[in-house]
Design a protein around this motif. Structure first.
Motif, PDB file in Angstrom:
ATOM      1  N   PHE A  26      16.599  -0.221  -3.866  1.00  0.00           N
ATOM      2  CA  PHE A  26      17.069  -1.651  -3.845  1.00  0.00           C
ATOM      3  C   PHE A  26      15.487  -2.314  -3.723  1.00  0.00           C
ATOM      4  O   PHE A  26      15.126  -2.737  -3.171  1.00  0.00           O
ATOM      5  CB  PHE A  26      17.565  -1.893  -2.498  1.00  0.00           C
ATOM      6  CG  PHE A  26      18.509  -3.092  -2.362  1.00  0.00           C
ATOM      7  CD1 PHE A  26      19.963  -2.823  -2.211  1.00  0.00           C
ATOM      8  CD2 PHE A  26      18.348  -4.252  -2.266  1.00  0.00           C
ATOM      9  CE1 PHE A  26      20.761  -3.570  -2.213  1.00  0.00           C
ATOM     10  CE2 PHE A  26      19.144  -5.267  -2.232  1.00  0.00           C
ATOM     11  CZ  PHE A  26      20.492  -5.032  -2.341  1.00  0.00           C
ATOM     12  N   THR A  27      15.650  -2.555  -5.161  1.00  0.00           N
ATOM     13  CA  THR A  27      14.320  -3.490  -5.625  1.00  0.00           C
ATOM     14  C   THR A  27      13.085  -2.506  -5.638  1.00  0.00           C
ATOM     15  O   THR A  27      12.303  -2.224  -6.677  1.00  0.00           O
ATOM     16  CB  THR A  27      14.083  -4.734  -4.951  1.00  0.00           C
ATOM     17  OG1 THR A  27      15.271  -5.562  -5.423  1.00  0.00           O
ATOM     18  CG2 THR A  27      13.112  -5.718  -5.738  1.00  0.00           C
ATOM     19  N   HIS A  28      12.996  -2.158  -4.256  1.00  0.00           N
ATOM     20  CA  HIS A  28      11.843  -1.228  -3.985  1.00  0.00           C
ATOM     21  C   HIS A  28      12.230   0.285  -4.301  1.00  0.00           C
ATOM     22  O   HIS A  28      13.439   0.690  -4.303  1.00  0.00           O
ATOM     23  CB  HIS A  28      11.688  -1.404  -2.463  1.00  0.00           C
ATOM     24  CG  HIS A  28      10.583  -0.360  -1.775  1.00  0.00           C
ATOM     25  ND1 HIS A  28      10.513   0.169  -0.699  1.00  0.00           N
ATOM     26  CD2 HIS A  28       9.361  -0.218  -2.394  1.00  0.00           C
ATOM     27  CE1 HIS A  28       9.509   0.702  -0.488  1.00  0.00           C
ATOM     28  NE2 HIS A  28       8.589   0.594  -1.395  1.00  0.00           N
ATOM     29  N   GLY A  75      21.964  -6.807 -12.807  1.00  0.00           N
ATOM     30  CA  GLY A  75      21.363  -7.944 -13.442  1.00  0.00           C
ATOM     31  C   GLY A  75      19.925  -7.374 -13.362  1.00  0.00           C
ATOM     32  O   GLY A  75      19.430  -6.463 -13.070  1.00  0.00           O
ATOM     33  N   PRO A  77      16.818  -8.501 -11.893  1.00  0.00           N
ATOM     34  CA  PRO A  77      16.529  -9.689 -10.841  1.00  0.00           C
ATOM     35  C   PRO A  77      15.205 -10.631 -10.866  1.00  0.00           C
ATOM     36  O   PRO A  77      14.295 -10.119 -11.436  1.00  0.00           O
ATOM     37  CB  PRO A  77      16.106  -8.608  -9.622  1.00  0.00           C
ATOM     38  CG  PRO A  77      16.412  -7.264 -10.077  1.00  0.00           C
ATOM     39  CD  PRO A  77      16.548  -7.249 -11.287  1.00  0.00           C
ATOM     40  N   GLY A  78      15.609 -11.722 -11.228  1.00  0.00           N
ATOM     41  CA  GLY A  78      14.471 -12.922 -11.241  1.00  0.00           C
ATOM     42  C   GLY A  78      14.000 -13.208 -12.445  1.00  0.00           C
ATOM     43  O   GLY A  78      13.565 -14.072 -13.001  1.00  0.00           O
ATOM     44  N   ILE A 179      11.354  -1.245   2.197  1.00  0.00           N
ATOM     45  CA  ILE A 179      12.844  -1.680   2.103  1.00  0.00           C
ATOM     46  C   ILE A 179      13.633  -0.238   1.754  1.00  0.00           C
ATOM     47  O   ILE A 179      13.123   0.403   0.500  1.00  0.00           O
ATOM     48  CB  ILE A 179      12.829  -2.712   1.089  1.00  0.00           C
ATOM     49  CG1 ILE A 179      12.670  -3.777   1.311  1.00  0.00           C
ATOM     50  CG2 ILE A 179      14.577  -2.481   0.543  1.00  0.00           C
ATOM     51  CD1 ILE A 179      12.499  -5.046   0.431  1.00  0.00           C
ATOM     52  N   TYR A 232       8.233  -0.424  -7.412  1.00  0.00           N
ATOM     53  CA  TYR A 232       6.837  -0.241  -6.354  1.00  0.00           C
ATOM     54  C   TYR A 232       7.410   0.781  -5.319  1.00  0.00           C
ATOM     55  O   TYR A 232       8.258   0.850  -5.006  1.00  0.00           O
ATOM     56  CB  TYR A 232       6.708  -1.451  -6.080  1.00  0.00           C
ATOM     57  CG  TYR A 232       7.201  -2.473  -4.955  1.00  0.00           C
ATOM     58  CD1 TYR A 232       8.579  -3.012  -5.289  1.00  0.00           C
ATOM     59  CD2 TYR A 232       6.580  -2.303  -3.801  1.00  0.00           C
ATOM     60  CE1 TYR A 232       9.178  -3.596  -4.261  1.00  0.00           C
ATOM     61  CE2 TYR A 232       7.322  -2.861  -2.682  1.00  0.00           C
ATOM     62  CZ  TYR A 232       8.782  -3.428  -2.974  1.00  0.00           C
ATOM     63  OH  TYR A 232       9.489  -4.239  -2.120  1.00  0.00           O
ATOM     64  N   GLN A 234       5.818   0.732  -1.686  1.00  0.00           N
ATOM     65  CA  GLN A 234       5.202  -0.132  -0.575  1.00  0.00           C
ATOM     66  C   GLN A 234       4.007   0.796   0.088  1.00  0.00           C
ATOM     67  O   GLN A 234       4.134   2.006   0.329  1.00  0.00           O
ATOM     68  CB  GLN A 234       6.123  -0.701   0.514  1.00  0.00           C
ATOM     69  CG  GLN A 234       5.238  -1.321   1.644  1.00  0.00           C
ATOM     70  CD  GLN A 234       5.955  -2.565   2.091  1.00  0.00           C
ATOM     71  OE1 GLN A 234       7.089  -2.929   1.535  1.00  0.00           O
ATOM     72  NE2 GLN A 234       5.761  -3.241   3.043  1.00  0.00           N
ATOM     73  N   GLU A 238       2.387  -2.348  -5.963  1.00  0.00           N
ATOM     74  CA  GLU A 238       3.215  -3.890  -6.088  1.00  0.00           C
ATOM     75  C   GLU A 238       4.123  -3.872  -7.191  1.00  0.00           C
ATOM     76  O   GLU A 238       4.031  -3.259  -8.155  1.00  0.00           O
ATOM     77  CB  GLU A 238       2.310  -5.062  -6.163  1.00  0.00           C
ATOM     78  CG  GLU A 238       1.283  -5.517  -5.332  1.00  0.00           C
ATOM     79  CD  GLU A 238       1.840  -5.907  -3.891  1.00  0.00           C
ATOM     80  OE1 GLU A 238       2.887  -6.415  -4.198  1.00  0.00           O
ATOM     81  OE2 GLU A 238       1.724  -5.344  -2.759  1.00  0.00           O
ATOM     82  N   ARG A 239       5.220  -4.505  -6.984  1.00  0.00           N
ATOM     83  CA  ARG A 239       6.297  -4.779  -8.129  1.00  0.00           C
ATOM     84  C   ARG A 239       5.577  -5.279  -9.410  1.00  0.00           C
ATOM     85  O   ARG A 239       4.969  -6.317  -9.186  1.00  0.00           O
ATOM     86  CB  ARG A 239       7.391  -5.512  -7.537  1.00  0.00           C
ATOM     87  CG  ARG A 239       8.536  -5.653  -8.490  1.00  0.00           C
ATOM     88  CD  ARG A 239       9.852  -6.345  -7.764  1.00  0.00           C
ATOM     89  NE  ARG A 239      10.938  -6.306  -8.609  1.00  0.00           N
ATOM     90  CZ  ARG A 239      11.280  -7.369  -9.255  1.00  0.00           C
ATOM     91  NH1 ARG A 239      10.653  -8.468  -9.446  1.00  0.00           N
ATOM     92  NH2 ARG A 239      12.512  -7.340 -10.232  1.00  0.00           N
ATOM     93  N   SER A 241       6.442  -7.554 -11.661  1.00  0.00           N
ATOM     94  CA  SER A 241       7.472  -8.474 -11.720  1.00  0.00           C
ATOM     95  C   SER A 241       7.194  -8.965 -13.362  1.00  0.00           C
ATOM     96  O   SER A 241       8.391  -9.353 -14.034  1.00  0.00           O
ATOM     97  CB  SER A 241       7.337  -9.832 -11.025  1.00  0.00           C
ATOM     98  OG  SER A 241       7.611  -9.367  -9.650  1.00  0.00           O
TER      99      SER A 241
END
Lengths: 288, 257
Positions: A26-28, A75, A77-78, A179, A232, A234, A238-239, A241
């Motif tokens: 989930f993103t992470h 999608g 994200p961002g 996460i 990424y 943790q 880092e992500r 982006s």
């Protein structure tokens, strides 16, 4: 019982054409490296499961690996859309993609039911939405105690669940933190599982909100440093982006997409080679 | 204390900034807020760093009580986990925290919204051969179901505020004032729509959103024209207070860093 192996050996052994595969994150901790390896090995007709399919699913779809996708939010994200996914749904390019869509709460309930060995999950949701009309895997059940009408969703039981974690110990137990999304449920609901870790440690340190998966619920562990990149891990990275915005125009143009995949995924033999092939500016943000 | 230049910044601001500031003002201190991706996250964090320092922000990635020092591009960035009071699994955030009724306000964006606050984030056009395939539901349907109330933010144009949705992803007030009770949706549903032109509030008697405030420089006629349905206008339409220097500098510092 968990075995230490390479990512390519794990994918070759456990993921077959036509399988239902969940690469969760989930993103992470998104298992990008595993998605790339599936593409390299040319898997076809996969049913891809994921709450938040992002760039790696865009790539799997664009490379023709997927027959169907079960999801709740697709999608970048961002940054924008998943253009390879949209091309498949809007124009059947490279071929028609069957979709089965839910809400996040519905997908979470489906994973929980799968992990629990129950036939279905329940939630208070979907009532009055068009999702309930177009998605056949949304049903209704009346509570035998209160009479409340609730949504019912069938358990997810993927053939293979693939996740990233920060660490494994030498016995093959796995630990992740930060996460943790639906990764524990993805492993426990799947018939087989592959876990990519940043490193192997002698013993785990206590972590706030840490999750441990015992070795005996995992099939294969592969050490893949930065395996989630551009997502990424943790306390390790880092992500990135900027990769997500960098991806937007590449994804938009099928020719540019195929060229990029050729150069960075098909022409490289593993994740280290993939990272090596990227422009330095993209990678530095994460590892520098 | 205001930063140097903050006072002069009041003179110029964008309509997006006005929208974000107006949305942030809806969150009162101590509110528990489930934050959607994009503009809602900006507004919720602006509230937290200005007027409502004790607002509790919950993200669907499982972060509870996040206090990011810069605006995260996604709802799962590391800064949200590192600054959270607790990080829980995704099934838990939806079951124990949202569905249980612990959240006061749901903050949602939308591709399309109708006069009753129903939301589409799934497709433009026919579902089976869409003109535009949108990301889909995410957490929104159950946020709209279970939060005490819902605030919607989106840019105002006739393609976004539409007469009829192409797809109902999340239920606002359905087709009639009794729809939520009949469907078993416990929350009060959308109460406020904040756009870059003004503020619409839900009026239960007429069962639709009514224009109650226009942002500085915007005429009521502009808003009516930019709305895809025949917009009802309150007898007295207020003018939104322009962004203050403090609000703008906080927003710019937060979004820019």
């Amino acid at each position: 019982m968990a075995r230490f192996t390479t990512l390519s050996a794990a994918v070759a052994e456990l993921i077959r054409d036509g399988d239902v595969v969940a690469l969760e994150g989930f993103t992470h901790l998104i298992p990008f490296a595993a998605g790339h390896e599936i593409i390299r090995q040319g898997r076809r007709d996969l049913t891809l499961v994921r709450m938040t399919p992002d760039i790696i699913y865009d790539q799997l779809i664009g490379m023709g690996c997927a027959r169907k996708m079960i999801f709740s939010w697709a999608g970048n994200p961002g940054a924008g859309s998943l253009h390879r996914f949209r091309d498949a749904v809007e124009h059947a390019v490279p071929h028609l993609l069957e979709i089965e869509e839910h809400s996040h709460a519905g997908m979470a309930a489906r994973y929980q039911a799968g992990a629990s060995g129950l036939p279905f999950g329940i939630l208070r949701g979907y009532a009055g939405t068009d999702l309930a009309t177009i998605t056949p895997t949304i049903g209704w059940i009346t509570c035998p105690f209160t009479g409340e009408n609730l949504a019912a969703v069938p358990a997810l039981r993927p053939d293979v669940g693939v996740i990233c974690a920060q660490q494994a110990d030498r016995d093959g137990n796995v630990m992740l933190w930060g996460i943790t999304g639906v990764q524990k449920e993805a492993v426990l609901s799947s018939k087989h599982s592959i876990v990519l870790v940043e490193e192997i440690v002698d013993s785990f340190s206590p972590r706030t909100n840490g999750v441990v998966l015992p070795a005996w619920v995992v099939d294969a562990i592969a050490v893949v440093p930065s395996g989630p990149y551009p997502s990424y891990a943790q306390d390790y990275s880092e992500r990135a982006s900027s990769f997500y915005t960098y991806w937007e125009p590449i994804s938009r143009d099928r020719g540019a997409f195929l060229e990029w995949m050729d150069q960075h995924v098909l022409a490289t033999t593993n994740h280290a080679g993939f990272l090596e092939s990227l422009d330095r500016e993209l990678v530095v943000e994460t590892h520098g | 204390m205001a930063e140097p230049g903050a006072t002069s910044a009041v003179d110029t601001w964008t309509s997006d900034e006005m929208m974000t500031v107006a949305a942030a003002r809806e969150l009162t201190n101590g509110t528990v807020c489930f934050v959607g991706i994009g503009l809602p996250s900006t507004a919720a964090n602006l509230a937290r760093t200005t007027s409502a320092p004790d607002v509790v922000l919950i993200y669907e990635s499982g972060c509870i009580g996040s206090k990011p020092d810069h605006l995260p591009p996604s709802i799962g960035d590391g800064v949200l986990a590192r600054t959270a009071d607790a990080v829980v699994a995704v099934p838990e955030i939806f079951a124990y925290w949202l569905q249980s009724g612990r959240v006061d306000v749901g903050f949602l964006g939308a591709a399309q919204v109708d006069r009753r606050g129903n939301i589409n984030t799934t497709v433009v056009g026919d579902y089976h051969s869409p003109t535009v395939r949108l990301p889909g539901a995410g957490g929104a349907p159950e946020i709209a179901t279970s939060c005490g109330r819902v605030i919607i933010t989106l840019r105002h144009n006739p393609r976004a505020l539409v007469e009829k949705l192409d797809f109902v992803t999340s239920v606002g007030h359905g087709d009639d004032p009794d729809a939520r009770r009949r469907l078993g949706l416990p929350g009060a549903g959308p109460q406020t729509i904040i756009t870059d032109l003004g503020v619409l509030r839900y009026d239960r008697v007429v069962n639709e959103f009514v224009l109650t405030s226009v942002h500085p420089g915007v005429e009521v006629a502009n808003v009516v024209q930019a709305t895809g349905w025949r917009l009802l206008v309150a007898e007295t339409v207020a003018q939104t207070v322009a962004p203050t220097g403090d609000e703008l500098s906080a927003l710019r510092r937060f979004a820019g860093s």
